[in-house]
Design a protein around this motif. Sequence first.
Motif, short mmCIF file in Angstrom:
data_model
loop_
_atom_site.label_atom_id
_atom_site.label_comp_id
_atom_site.label_asym_id
_atom_site.label_seq_id
_atom_site.Cartn_x
_atom_site.Cartn_y
_atom_site.Cartn_z
N MET A 52 38.88 133.03 5.61
CA MET A 52 38.71 133.45 7.01
C MET A 52 39.84 134.35 7.47
O MET A 52 39.64 135.32 8.19
CB MET A 52 38.63 132.23 7.92
CG MET A 52 37.29 131.54 7.93
SD MET A 52 37.22 130.26 9.20
CE MET A 52 36.99 131.26 10.67
N SER B 177 32.00 121.61 13.82
CA SER B 177 31.02 122.65 13.52
C SER B 177 30.61 123.43 14.77
O SER B 177 30.12 124.56 14.67
CB SER B 177 29.77 122.04 12.86
OG SER B 177 30.09 121.47 11.61
N LYS C 80 37.77 124.89 9.98
CA LYS C 80 36.95 124.87 8.77
C LYS C 80 37.53 123.91 7.73
O LYS C 80 36.81 123.15 7.09
CB LYS C 80 36.88 126.27 8.17
CG LYS C 80 36.05 127.26 8.95
CD LYS C 80 34.57 127.00 8.80
CE LYS C 80 33.76 128.09 9.49
NZ LYS C 80 32.32 127.79 9.49
N GLU D 276 34.12 127.48 17.82
CA GLU D 276 34.17 128.88 17.40
C GLU D 276 35.48 129.50 17.87
O GLU D 276 35.88 129.30 19.02
CB GLU D 276 32.99 129.67 17.97
CG GLU D 276 31.63 129.19 17.48
CD GLU D 276 30.49 129.99 18.08
OE1 GLU D 276 30.77 130.88 18.92
OE2 GLU D 276 29.32 129.73 17.73
N TYR E 94 33.75 124.58 2.19
CA TYR E 94 34.50 124.74 3.44
C TYR E 94 35.95 125.11 3.19
O TYR E 94 36.54 125.88 3.97
CB TYR E 94 34.39 123.47 4.30
CG TYR E 94 33.15 123.48 5.16
CD1 TYR E 94 33.14 124.11 6.40
CD2 TYR E 94 31.97 122.89 4.72
CE1 TYR E 94 32.00 124.15 7.18
CE2 TYR E 94 30.82 122.93 5.49
CZ TYR E 94 30.85 123.55 6.73
OH TYR E 94 29.71 123.60 7.50
N ASP F 179 35.84 128.79 2.51
CA ASP F 179 35.63 129.49 3.78
C ASP F 179 36.93 129.55 4.58
O ASP F 179 37.28 130.58 5.16
CB ASP F 179 34.55 128.79 4.61
CG ASP F 179 33.14 129.07 4.10
OD1 ASP F 179 33.00 129.99 3.27
OD2 ASP F 179 32.21 128.36 4.51
N ALA F 180 37.63 128.42 4.64
CA ALA F 180 38.88 128.36 5.39
C ALA F 180 39.93 129.29 4.80
O ALA F 180 40.67 129.96 5.53
CB ALA F 180 39.40 126.92 5.41
#
Length: 256
Positions: A196, A156, A170, A159, A189, A192-193
């Motif tokens: 992205m 987490s 992610k 970045e 998640y 999100d992955a």
Amino acid sequence: MATYKKRGHKPKTKEEKQHSLEEQSTTAEVFNTLDETASKTEQFVQKNQKYIFIIIGIVAVVVLGSLAYKEYIAKPKQITAMNDMFQAQKFFNEAVNGADNDSLYNLALTGGEGKFGLLDIIDQYGGTDAGNLANYYAGTAYLRLKDYKNAVAYLSEFESDDEVLAPIAKGNIGDAFVQLDQMEDALDYYIDAAEMRDNDYTTPMYLFKAGNIALELGKADKALSYFERIKAEYSNATEAQSIDVFIGKATVLANK
């Protein structure tokens, strides 16, 4: 036809004299206004020059300080951090590709052969690119060691704008939440992955994982949409080879 006044032209008529006077008056007013503005500016500068010089000095210090920090502190620190992380990264790569994985992952985390581990890099070089990358390696190492809470914690902190590494980080968090039996978090998640980046590797992989978790959660409609997207947009992906089976399963469950 347009007419032009010759230089040195003297007004002859009353109207011309009046017009000339008006022009001179307007010009005088403009110059008077400019003189007044310049005078006020000069007075302001004289009155506040101490503060102006202080502000200029502060700006100069900030700009020069920033440049100096980047050149003489941040850049050398980054180089040192990457050098110090070399052995930990080597242990990590050997764990991924070789045998005795747990031992190598632990060495990558805590260090060995007198060298820093990933946790040392994070502690000593936080804020550098190396420290950021160490969060990814550490989180992934904890995931492989089945320490899922630490996996989530370190991943987490990572970045990245990388096309592949960012969604994988992610997705790894999603994997950790699956093992922690937090399926709703895992689904979030994975989505999100998948969203992205749009590529033929990570996008279908995480859409597929999201679809399977959605089925497990009783969200067959969502699962069907993920599977159908894989078939429509990523037909060459590994996940697409058996996608019709999953589409059929999701369709049956969605129609119940």
